[in-house]
Design an enzyme around this catalytic site. Structure first.
Site, PDB file in Angstrom:
ATOM      1  N   ASP A 106     -33.610  66.709  28.596  1.00  0.00           N
ATOM      2  CA  ASP A 106     -32.390  65.939  28.067  1.00  0.00           C
ATOM      3  C   ASP A 106     -31.050  66.050  28.872  1.00  0.00           C
ATOM      4  O   ASP A 106     -30.265  66.505  28.398  1.00  0.00           O
ATOM      5  CB  ASP A 106     -31.968  66.333  26.483  1.00  0.00           C
ATOM      6  CG  ASP A 106     -30.996  65.238  25.847  1.00  0.00           C
ATOM      7  OD1 ASP A 106     -30.889  64.474  26.454  1.00  0.00           O
ATOM      8  OD2 ASP A 106     -30.706  65.890  24.911  1.00  0.00           O
ATOM      9  N   SER A 148     -22.803  66.703  21.800  1.00  0.00           N
ATOM     10  CA  SER A 148     -23.754  66.448  22.773  1.00  0.00           C
ATOM     11  C   SER A 148     -23.489  66.119  24.308  1.00  0.00           C
ATOM     12  O   SER A 148     -22.392  65.338  24.482  1.00  0.00           O
ATOM     13  CB  SER A 148     -24.601  65.181  22.117  1.00  0.00           C
ATOM     14  OG  SER A 148     -25.536  65.581  21.348  1.00  0.00           O
ATOM     15  N   HIS A 176     -29.910  61.598  26.059  1.00  0.00           N
ATOM     16  CA  HIS A 176     -30.166  60.957  24.627  1.00  0.00           C
ATOM     17  C   HIS A 176     -28.781  60.452  24.545  1.00  0.00           C
ATOM     18  O   HIS A 176     -28.842  59.643  23.133  1.00  0.00           O
ATOM     19  CB  HIS A 176     -30.379  62.145  23.534  1.00  0.00           C
ATOM     20  CG  HIS A 176     -29.466  62.907  22.977  1.00  0.00           C
ATOM     21  ND1 HIS A 176     -29.422  64.288  23.399  1.00  0.00           N
ATOM     22  CD2 HIS A 176     -28.450  62.623  22.108  1.00  0.00           C
ATOM     23  CE1 HIS A 176     -28.183  64.978  22.659  1.00  0.00           C
ATOM     24  NE2 HIS A 176     -27.516  63.758  21.933  1.00  0.00           N
TER      25      HIS A 176
END
Ligand SMILES: *[C@@H]1O[C@H](CO)[C@@H](O)[C@H](O)[C@H]1NC(C)=O
Ligand SMILES: *[C@@H]1O[C@H](CO)[C@@H](O)[C@H](O)[C@H]1NC(C)=O
Ligand SMILES: *[C@@H]1O[C@H](CO)[C@@H](O)[C@H](O)[C@H]1NC(C)=O
Ligand SMILES: *[C@@H]1O[C@H](CO)[C@@H](O)[C@H](O)[C@H]1NC(C)=O
Length: 785
Positions: A580, A710, A532
């Site tokens: 992801d 992330s 992502h």
């Protein structure tokens, strides 16, 4: 030749009140209120330096800048209202402490030659130059430099005419020597200058072989410590020698020398004896445990599987692992037992009974002998072929149980060492002593350490961290950069060295600034991150990565083929993070070094080795069981922090708990509290089996990941190695939006005010293995079945 008056020193006897005082001091750590008279901390201020408490209000330790040492003492103790030096038998109050320049001692004697310059002492980086009279040959170093720790560089300079059976053994700087004839059976004796302590052999005897017994003495100032570099080279050099010499026919090259090997049939026992008494602080005790784990780790990275015996001692000894335990040769078992050990086990009996600690080693040998007898072995391997290595770590002065040296004699007797000259068995026992800090009486523990020609068995280190560094260094000098999941652990290592696999990723989008993510180096060419982080339009040339301090270019970007963020849009669910994960391929292989090395991926051969499991017998399933089996699994992630003093960015590790099994459901249920998931009817729509869940307040408050985290790794630390089990994907609540990164030095483990439903979700590596196996097939990771 310089003439000085120097009296041989007797062993100072420890008085009873000293013993009681030590015990009182140690107890003070736990019952601070008991102290009858308080000392004013202001009265302990040191000119040019500062101090830290060893025991708040009761015992302190000075710190001086490099090249200086605290005078008159490094450690002061509060005694009847005044600060005193415990080593001072008169207990005179210390008034003005100051940081003084470290200096090197002068030569007291130099035979058959000259040296210059001649001074009462020498400053750091001053040089001495030696020259021999005609007819004498110079051995050792011609020039020597005064080093920042107060030692002289190089080796003792000796002018020898070669007339003796043994070579002239020389006179180390700071020493004087009695005896100038070097025929068989001739003996020399050494004395150190008054203020210096003797390490190594006081006496040496010329043997028929033409070699001197024992090891060269060293006269050492109280402020002189071994550096981690000195320890790692001399200790591993000696230890390697020990194992290597078990195969006398083997000719070893220099590169091979670093491998510890044991001849078939031979074996090695390593006894680690750890002083748990003065290590009053829990943190120091844990550091000592880490150091031992590291040493075991180091030894098992060589081709050797010794049996370990681990003993801690304070007033009483405690056997953690015995060499007779069937699992004592399994490094992971030994390290696990060590990790279970609590400092509190010795809490209320804090004396320093070194004799009892060593007696436990002796008893272990006796037990093993009994075992072998029962098994009908003849001759008994423990006495005939086993090499015994005793490693003693102490930071205190022994004050109970009496002199431990008779136990060493008993052990030597038991192992038939020194019984007769024809049978040379000195090789079968090595006793190493690591004295840590200023409280160790180095001359006393010197009695215990082995003394062997050209080797060093006694080390004095400033603090436990230096020992940690030394063992780290030993790991680094091997082929270890290619080992996954290794990091430097000690406090002063830089952020990159502590997290050498962490990668910062920036994506430059024209007109829309940059986007930042994290990733993990998984091989020399690949970085694992979150899918992502990238949009469908992002190209490899828009991405740069920073590994260690180096910026690298990216050749290609590949997201998991099943990642489709918009898959559930028709159900009113705007984002969906299943699968992801993405891989970035570097344009060039990175050169691995202490700031850039790969993390371990589960189900690879590297992780089997990191877990100290047998390869190839260990399966992927075994990894999953070991890493993920229990209901609550401790893991960590790395996130930026702000330095309290300099305001620069640092990194800190945050501990979280992966909720597994019965705890999993309630963790995942909170997913629907995320803003983007208001239309979710069943949590399993968005939380698939690919996810790991952390966060929340049960059983403890977990810190949360922030947006910039992330793609970074969710890591399990096992046996000093780091294994990635997840990729950070998304969180229910953005907790970091408004708050700046927390202080690196903060004791707090979590952000305040995060709601209990602040959960974080990570893609489990175990669930994307087929894809990783395929994409990373040429990376030499050796994936398991
Ligand atoms: C200790 O003193 C040094 C200078 O000698 C200084 O740089 C350091 O910040 C001081 N540490 C503390 C904790 O005050
Ligand atoms: C050694 O250092 C002291 C103090 O810094 C200085 O006064 C002295 O001149 C130095 N000696 C030499 C020989 O450099
Ligand atoms: C020792 O120092 C002298 C003069 O400083 C120099 O000429 C000589 O080459 C040095 N010797 C060695 C072995 O480095
Ligand atoms: C939830 O569904 C409604 C109706 O389809 C839609 O208007 C809304 O934007 C959706 N919520 C989110 C967070 O996408």
């Amino acid at each position: 030749m310089e003439e000085t008056k120097d009296q041989p020193k007797g062993e100072p006897e420890m008085q009873l009140h000293d013993q009681l005082f030590y015990i009182f001091l140690a107890l003070g750590a736990f019952f601070t209120g008991v102290a009858d008279a308080v000392c004013d901390p202001k009265a302990a201020i040191i000119l040019g330096g500062n101090f830290t408490w060893l025991v708040e209000g009761i015992q302190l330790k000075y710190e001086c800048p490099d090249g200086k040492y605290p005078y008159p003492a490094e450690v002061l103790s509060c005694y009847r209202g005044s600060w005193i030096n415990m080593q001072d038998s008169l207990k005179k109050p210390v008034r003005r402490s100051q940081c003084r320049d470290i200096r090197c001692p002068r030569p007291l004697e130099f035979e058959n030659g000259l040296y210059e310059p001649r001074q009462p002492y020498y400053n750091i980086s001053q040089e001495l130059t030696f020259e021999c009279y005609q007819g004498y040959t110079l051995r050792g170093s011609q020039n020597r430099t005064c080093l920042p720790n107060g030692k002289w560089s190089g080796q003792t300079t000796i002018c020898d005419d070669g007339a003796g059976r043994c070579p002239n053994p020389g006179v180390p700087i700071g020493a004087r020597k009695d005896g100038t004839r070097y025929r068989i059976e001739d003996r020399v004796r050494y004395y150190c200058d008054n203020k210096l302590a003797l390490m190594g052999s006081k006496y040496r005897v010329c043997q028929e072989s033409g070699a001197w017994t024992g090891s060269e003495p060293e006269c050492r100032s109280p402020f002189t410590y071994d550096t981690p570099e000195e320890v790692s080279s001399k200790f591993i050099g000696s230890l390697t020698e020990v194992a290597e010499s078990s195969d006398p026919d083997k000719i070893v090259s220099d590169t091979e020398k670093r491998r510890i090997k044991i001849s078939p049939g031979g074996s090695m026992n390593i006894y680690i004896v750890l002083d748990a008494s003065q290590s009053v602080g829990k943190q120091k005790f844990n550091e000592a445990k880490d150091v031992i784990s590291k040493l075991i780790e180091k030894v098992s990275s060589y081709d050797v599987t010794p049996n370990y015996g681990i003993i801690t001692f304070a007033t009483n000894p405690k056997v953690i692992v015995s060499t007779t335990d069937p699992d004592s040769s399994k490094a992971f078992f030994v390290i696990d037992e060590l990790e279970k050990l609590q400092h509190a086990d010795h809490l209320l009996k804090p004396g320093t009974n070194l004799k009892a600690g060593l007696t436990s080693v002796y008893e272990m040998m006796v037990n093993q002998q009994e075992d072998e007898r029962h098994r009908g072995l003849d001759p008994l391997p423990i006495i005939s072929t086993t090499r015994h290595v005793i490693i003693l770590l102490t930071d205190g002065n022994y004050n109970m149980g009496g002199d431990p040296s008779p136990v060493i004699r008993q052990i030597r007797e038991f192992l038939h060492i020194g019984r007769n000259r024809a049978e040379h068995r000195e090789d079968y026992l090595d006793v190493y002593v690591f004295g840590i800090g200023n409280l160790v009486n180095i001359e006393k523990v010197n009695e215990l350490a082995s003394k062997k020609n050209g080797e060093q068995h006694i080390f004095k280190l400033k603090e436990i961290e230096d020992l940690q560094k030394a063992f780290d260094e030993m790991i680094d000098e091997s082929e270890a950069f290619s080992m996954c999941g290794l990091a430097k652990e000690y406090e002063s290592a830089d952020n990159e060295e502590k997290n050498p696999w962490l990668v910062s990723i920036s994506i430059l989008r024209s007109g829309r600034g940059t986007e930042a993510c994290k990733g993990a180096l998984v091989s020399e060419k690949y970085i694992l991150t979150a899918a992502h982080c990238f949009t469908i339009d992002d190209r490899a040339d828009q991405i740069t990565v920073k590994i260690g301090k180096k910026n690298m270019e990216v050749a290609s970007l590949k997201s998991h083929p099943q990642y489709t963020v918009g898959k559930l849009r028709n159900l009113g669910i705007p984002e969906f993070y299943d699968y992801d994960v993405a891989l970035l391929e570097l344009k060039e292989k990175i050169t691995l070094n202490s700031q850039a090395r790969a993390i371990c991926l589960p189900c690879t051969a590297g992780t089997t080795r990191a877990l100290r499991r047998p390869h190839p017998q260990t399966t992927c399933r075994d990894h999953e069981e070991e890493l993920m089996a229990v209901g609550i699994v401790k893991a960590l992630f790395v996130t930026p922090c702000r330095d309290k003093y300099t305001s620069t960015r640092g990194l800190r590790r945050r501990t979280v708990r992966i909720k597994n099994n019965d705890k999993k459901q309630s963790c995942e249920a909170d997913a629907i509290k995320a803003k983007q998931y208001e239309n979710v009817t069943d949590v399993s729509q968005v939380v698939t089996e690919r996810f790991l869940c952390t966060g929340g307040t049960e059983p403890e408050v977990d810190p949360n990941t922030c947006k910039g985290d992330s793609g970074g790794p969710l890591i399990i630390a096992k046996r000093m190695r780091y294994i990635q089990v997840g990729v950070i994907s998304w969180g229910v609540v953005e907790v970091c939006k408004s708050t700046p990164p927390m202080e690196c030095q903060s004791d707090k483990e979590f952000q305040e005010h995060a709601p209990s439903h602040a959960r974080d979700f990570h893609i489990s590596i175990f669930k994307v293995l087929p894809w990783l196996r395929e994409e990373l097939r040429d990376e030499g990771l050796d994936f398991l079945n």
